[in-house]
Design a protein around this motif. Structure first.
Motif, PDB file in Angstrom:
ATOM      1  N   PHE A  22       0.855  -1.190   0.000  1.00  0.00           N
ATOM      2  CA  PHE A  22       0.000   0.000   0.000  1.00  0.00           C
ATOM      3  C   PHE A  22       0.887   1.235   0.000  1.00  0.00           C
ATOM      4  N   VAL A  23       0.455   2.265  -0.740  1.00  0.00           N
ATOM      5  CA  VAL A  23       1.193   3.532  -0.772  1.00  0.00           C
ATOM      6  C   VAL A  23       0.229   4.656  -0.394  1.00  0.00           C
ATOM      7  N   PRO A  24       0.377   5.241   0.792  1.00  0.00           N
ATOM      8  CA  PRO A  24      -0.486   6.360   1.192  1.00  0.00           C
ATOM      9  C   PRO A  24       0.008   7.675   0.616  1.00  0.00           C
ATOM     10  N   PHE A  25      -0.934   8.585   0.342  1.00  0.00           N
ATOM     11  CA  PHE A  25      -0.595   9.893  -0.219  1.00  0.00           C
ATOM     12  C   PHE A  25      -1.070  10.998   0.724  1.00  0.00           C
ATOM     13  N   PRO A  26      -0.375  12.132   0.718  1.00  0.00           N
ATOM     14  CA  PRO A  26      -0.781  13.247   1.584  1.00  0.00           C
ATOM     15  C   PRO A  26      -2.222  13.676   1.328  1.00  0.00           C
ATOM     16  N   GLY A  27      -2.873  14.088   2.414  1.00  0.00           N
ATOM     17  CA  GLY A  27      -4.245  14.572   2.319  1.00  0.00           C
ATOM     18  C   GLY A  27      -5.293  13.568   2.733  1.00  0.00           C
ATOM     19  N   GLY A  28      -4.904  12.318   2.896  1.00  0.00           N
ATOM     20  CA  GLY A  28      -5.881  11.282   3.248  1.00  0.00           C
ATOM     21  C   GLY A  28      -5.804  10.878   4.712  1.00  0.00           C
ATOM     22  N   TYR A  72      11.334   1.959   0.660  1.00  0.00           N
ATOM     23  CA  TYR A  72      11.595   2.977  -0.347  1.00  0.00           C
ATOM     24  C   TYR A  72      12.123   4.256   0.306  1.00  0.00           C
ATOM     25  N   ASP A  73      12.916   5.009  -0.465  1.00  0.00           N
ATOM     26  CA  ASP A  73      13.529   6.229   0.064  1.00  0.00           C
ATOM     27  C   ASP A  73      12.491   7.275   0.461  1.00  0.00           C
ATOM     28  N   VAL A  74      11.407   7.367  -0.306  1.00  0.00           N
ATOM     29  CA  VAL A  74      10.377   8.366  -0.041  1.00  0.00           C
ATOM     30  C   VAL A  74       9.208   7.726   0.690  1.00  0.00           C
ATOM     31  N   GLY A  75       8.889   8.269   1.845  1.00  0.00           N
ATOM     32  CA  GLY A  75       7.730   7.834   2.611  1.00  0.00           C
ATOM     33  C   GLY A  75       6.874   9.040   2.942  1.00  0.00           C
ATOM     34  N   VAL A  76       6.048   8.904   3.955  1.00  0.00           N
ATOM     35  CA  VAL A  76       5.195  10.022   4.359  1.00  0.00           C
ATOM     36  C   VAL A  76       5.222  10.187   5.870  1.00  0.00           C
ATOM     37  N   LEU A  77       4.952  11.404   6.283  1.00  0.00           N
ATOM     38  CA  LEU A  77       4.798  11.704   7.697  1.00  0.00           C
ATOM     39  C   LEU A  77       3.311  11.883   7.983  1.00  0.00           C
ATOM     40  N   GLY A  78       2.846  11.232   9.030  1.00  0.00           N
ATOM     41  CA  GLY A  78       1.444  11.337   9.398  1.00  0.00           C
ATOM     42  C   GLY A  78       1.273  11.591  10.880  1.00  0.00           C
ATOM     43  N   ARG A  79       0.021  11.732  11.272  1.00  0.00           N
ATOM     44  CA  ARG A  79      -0.316  11.939  12.680  1.00  0.00           C
ATOM     45  C   ARG A  79      -1.309  10.878  13.098  1.00  0.00           C
ATOM     46  N   VAL A  80      -0.997  10.159  14.149  1.00  0.00           N
ATOM     47  CA  VAL A  80      -1.868   9.104  14.647  1.00  0.00           C
ATOM     48  C   VAL A  80      -3.051   9.741  15.370  1.00  0.00           C
ATOM     49  N   LEU A  81      -4.237   9.560  14.819  1.00  0.00           N
ATOM     50  CA  LEU A  81      -5.442  10.153  15.404  1.00  0.00           C
ATOM     51  C   LEU A  81      -6.037   9.267  16.490  1.00  0.00           C
ATOM     52  N   THR A  95      -4.722   7.184  10.830  1.00  0.00           N
ATOM     53  CA  THR A  95      -3.602   8.099  10.644  1.00  0.00           C
ATOM     54  C   THR A  95      -3.895   9.117   9.547  1.00  0.00           C
ATOM     55  N   GLN A  96      -3.686  10.384   9.849  1.00  0.00           N
ATOM     56  CA  GLN A  96      -3.825  11.437   8.855  1.00  0.00           C
ATOM     57  C   GLN A  96      -2.467  11.676   8.206  1.00  0.00           C
ATOM     58  N   ILE A  97      -2.424  11.567   6.874  1.00  0.00           N
ATOM     59  CA  ILE A  97      -1.163  11.695   6.147  1.00  0.00           C
ATOM     60  C   ILE A  97      -0.947  13.158   5.766  1.00  0.00           C
ATOM     61  N   HIS A  98       0.212  13.699   6.159  1.00  0.00           N
ATOM     62  CA  HIS A  98       0.471  15.124   5.970  1.00  0.00           C
ATOM     63  C   HIS A  98       1.372  15.450   4.792  1.00  0.00           C
ATOM     64  N   ARG A  99       2.551  14.829   4.718  1.00  0.00           N
ATOM     65  CA  ARG A  99       3.519  15.277   3.721  1.00  0.00           C
ATOM     66  C   ARG A  99       4.520  14.178   3.385  1.00  0.00           C
ATOM     67  N   ARG A 100       5.225  14.391   2.267  1.00  0.00           N
ATOM     68  CA  ARG A 100       6.275  13.493   1.827  1.00  0.00           C
ATOM     69  C   ARG A 100       7.557  13.745   2.624  1.00  0.00           C
ATOM     70  N   VAL A 101       8.318  12.698   2.855  1.00  0.00           N
ATOM     71  CA  VAL A 101       9.611  12.815   3.521  1.00  0.00           C
ATOM     72  C   VAL A 101      10.617  11.893   2.842  1.00  0.00           C
ATOM     73  N   MET A 102      11.883  12.247   2.956  1.00  0.00           N
ATOM     74  CA  MET A 102      12.976  11.399   2.508  1.00  0.00           C
ATOM     75  C   MET A 102      13.499  10.631   3.708  1.00  0.00           C
ATOM     76  N   ILE A 103      13.495   9.319   3.619  1.00  0.00           N
ATOM     77  CA  ILE A 103      13.939   8.478   4.727  1.00  0.00           C
ATOM     78  C   ILE A 103      15.444   8.276   4.627  1.00  0.00           C
ATOM     79  N   LYS A 104      16.177   8.817   5.591  1.00  0.00           N
ATOM     80  CA  LYS A 104      17.638   8.725   5.608  1.00  0.00           C
ATOM     81  C   LYS A 104      18.122   7.503   6.376  1.00  0.00           C
ATOM     82  N   ASP A 105      17.338   7.057   7.343  1.00  0.00           N
ATOM     83  CA  ASP A 105      17.688   5.858   8.104  1.00  0.00           C
ATOM     84  C   ASP A 105      16.399   5.233   8.625  1.00  0.00           C
TER      85      ASP A 105
END
Length: 210
Positions: A22-28, A72-81, A95-105
């Protein structure tokens, strides 16, 4: 100044959860279900703290204990409701998905999964009303086509709220991307920061999907 302060908060080290298929996108707002101990621990830490969680998409669903190379290098940051334990022992995190992030570790520690991330900013969204209208129509035409195949009778495509009010091509792309695509295709769209390019690509995939 406010935006800079927000970015400083969102970048850095956070509790994290790996997800499969599954791939979540911001805004959902997405319900995630898990029975993995380190994911449950990470969710618990997030819920008890700032509620921020990094969602990392696994490259393979067969890996039970993923590390950095397995996501994957690109994930998302969300907030657990909300965080609730279900009758079958699994945990559900709304979880509310807010924005894209680059995962460094990304590592699994005794207290759960954690990730170090950098915030990814999208390129400025240009005013492209013709492109937005064309891709919105394509989305509803594709849905009407699938409904015709499924139910056996034609349906007239209609653009429905909130799509008729969308002016941001990137936001529209993130809203209509939930079509039958492979995980790598969706991940590639998640990693596309140019909003016009992302919408154009979604439109191309929509036409192929129809």
């Amino acid at each position: 100044m406010v935006a800079a302060a927000t970015h400083a908060t969102e970048a850095g080290r956070h509790p994290a959860m790996p997800i499969r298929d599954f791939v979540p996108f911001p805004g959902g707002i997405v319900p995630f279900y898990t029975d993995r101990a380190k994911t449950i621990q990470a969710l618990g830490r997030a819920f008890q703290g700032a509620r921020q969680i990094i969602v990392a998409i696994q490259r393979s669903s067969d890996v039970d204990e993923p590390g950095l190379a397995d996501v994957y290098d690109v994930g998302v940051l969300g907030r657990v409701l909300t965080l609730d334990q279900l009758a079958d022992g699994r945990w559900k995190a709304l979880t509310q998905i807010h924005r894209r992030v680059m995962i460094k570790d990304f590592v699994g520690e005794a207290a759960g999964y954690v990730a170090d991330v950098e915030v990814l900013d999208e390129q400025p969204a240009p005013d492209v009303p013709d492109l937005i209208l064309m891709k919105t129509k394509a989305y509803f035409i594709a849905h009407s086509f699938r409904d015709t195949i499924k139910h056996g009778y034609p349906r007239v495509p209609q653009i429905k709220p909130p799509f008729e009010r969308i002016r941001d091509p990137g936001r529209l792309a993130d809203m209509i991307v939930h079509i039958e695509l492979s995980i790598p295709d969706k991940q590639a769209l998640l990693a596309t920061l140019d909003p016009v390019r992302r919408l154009e690509r979604v439109g191309d995939l929509l036409q192929g999907d129809a």
